[in-house]
Design a protein around this motif. Structure first.
Motif, short mmCIF file in Angstrom:
data_model
loop_
_atom_site.label_atom_id
_atom_site.label_comp_id
_atom_site.label_asym_id
_atom_site.label_seq_id
_atom_site.Cartn_x
_atom_site.Cartn_y
_atom_site.Cartn_z
N ILE A 40 26.21 51.18 61.00
CA ILE A 40 24.79 51.13 61.37
C ILE A 40 23.93 51.67 60.24
N SER A 41 22.73 51.12 60.11
CA SER A 41 21.76 51.54 59.10
C SER A 41 20.37 51.53 59.72
N PHE A 42 19.59 52.57 59.44
CA PHE A 42 18.19 52.61 59.87
C PHE A 42 17.50 53.74 59.13
N GLU A 43 16.18 53.74 59.19
CA GLU A 43 15.37 54.78 58.57
C GLU A 43 14.33 55.28 59.57
N VAL A 44 14.01 56.55 59.48
CA VAL A 44 12.97 57.15 60.32
C VAL A 44 11.97 57.85 59.40
N GLY B 125 28.46 54.66 75.82
CA GLY B 125 29.50 54.26 74.89
C GLY B 125 29.01 53.42 73.73
N ALA B 126 27.70 53.23 73.61
CA ALA B 126 27.16 52.40 72.54
C ALA B 126 27.19 53.10 71.19
N GLY C 82 28.49 49.79 69.14
CA GLY C 82 28.56 50.41 67.84
C GLY C 82 27.73 49.74 66.75
N LYS C 83 26.91 48.77 67.13
CA LYS C 83 26.06 48.08 66.16
C LYS C 83 24.60 48.13 66.61
N ILE C 84 23.69 48.16 65.64
CA ILE C 84 22.27 48.05 65.96
C ILE C 84 21.93 46.57 66.04
N THR C 85 21.49 46.14 67.21
CA THR C 85 21.21 44.72 67.43
C THR C 85 19.74 44.36 67.26
#
Length: 313
Positions: free
Chosen positions: A21-25, A38-39, A209-212
């Motif tokens: 997973i990848s993201f920025e805040v 469980g995600a 386990g993935k950002i959709t």
């Protein structure tokens, strides 16, 4: 950048909890992590809080690598969960004093009383032993224990679980007040879609386990569930005579109200204008799916029809 996550992976035994997973805040942003049980939400928070090591990938808290420089990252964050870790034989004051000394917070008592006033805890409450606290009172004290540190990064993992509706509202009000005054960066996980929609500026949806999907709540609702329903009544009781490629159903109810279902929310204004052109209306309203309905459709129950997912279609 407040928080940066780059391709984080984590496996427990044979279960891959996070799959890159990848993201920025941004600094000062409230960012929501949504997903079914469980995600991978709590696993993500634990990695960012230096409580777990990732198998692959990197994560940064204000530029500090959570693996290479965990102490620097840890000093910048605090975690509020639904589970408190207090000493039951001590009273509220004693518990907060103990934890404040661990974090070298000198003005803990003033902060404790200020946050307590906001959450509805009185001096007499603070003088009670934790063994005599209700679940809601312990959770309020848990919020106070974390907030007296005033760290720039705050992870809220189901923070209002166990709170009654009034206390939950007070907590949201307190968080908004803190965000305005202290410019905190927050990652917020919750199963309460109402508070997520109220508080979060952007949301990432986790599944297996993935950002959709990532975006602001309104954008996500429009992308997942673009349909809208317009309900109105003509003052003279006439029927609506309207055809549009955007309309897929029109129903006249027994109470005289007409419901118009359209495929795309972007065309609500055009359809409303056409309705108003046909006669005087006694009332008109537009209903859209809630974030909860959009989340269910996207993350868990895609096999359901739109009629089953929403309360109004």
């Amino acid at each position: 950048m407040g928080i940066e996550v780059q391709g984080i992976e984590k496996t427990f035994d044979d279960t891959k909890a996070l799959k890159g997973i990848s993201f920025e805040v941004e600094e000062g942003e409230i960012f929501g992590l949504l997903g079914p049980n469980g995600a991978g939400k709590t696993t993500t928070v634990k990695i960012l809080a230096t409580m777990l090591l990732p198998d692959k990938g990197r994560a940064f808290i204000r530029g500090s690598d959570v693996v290479k420089h965990p102490k620097e990252a840890r000093n910048l964050v605090d975690v509020i969960t639904a589970r408190d870790k207090f000493y039951r034989r001590l009273n509220g004051y004693q518990n907060i004093k103990f934890f404040s000394r661990l974090y070298q917070v000198d003005d803990w008592k003033e902060k404790m009383q200020r946050y307590g006033d906001h959450l509805g805890l009185t001096e007499s409450d603070f003088e009670k032993r934790l063994a005599d606290y209700s679940t809601g009172m312990r959770q309020k004290l848990n919020l106070i224990r974390n907030m007296v540190r005033e760290t720039p990064i705050l992870f809220l993992d189901e923070p209002t679980l166990g709170l009654d509706p009034v206390s939950s509202r007070k907590f949201r009000s307190l968080l908004k007040d803190i965000m305005q005054k202290e410019d905190k960066t927050v990652i917020f996980t919750s199963h309460n879609m109402f508070e997520v929609e109220e508080l979060c500026e952007r949301i990432a949806i986790l599944k297996d386990g993935k950002i959709t999907m990532t975006g602001d709540p309104k954008k996500l609702k429009n992308e997942i569930f673009p349909k809208r329903m317009i309900e109105f009544s003509f003052k003279d009781g006439r029927d609506l005579d309207l055809e549009s490629e955007h309309i897929y159903r029109i129903e006249k109810k027994q109470d005289g109200k007409t419901q118009v279902y359209i495929n795309a929310g972007d065309h609500v204004h055009d359809v409303v204008q056409e309705i108003l052109n046909q006669g005087r209306v006694s009332h008109i309203s537009v209903k859209e799916p809630t974030l909860e309905e959009a989340f269910i459709k996207h993350a868990g129950e895609q096999e359901e029809t739109d009629d089953e997912v929403t309360s109004w279609i």
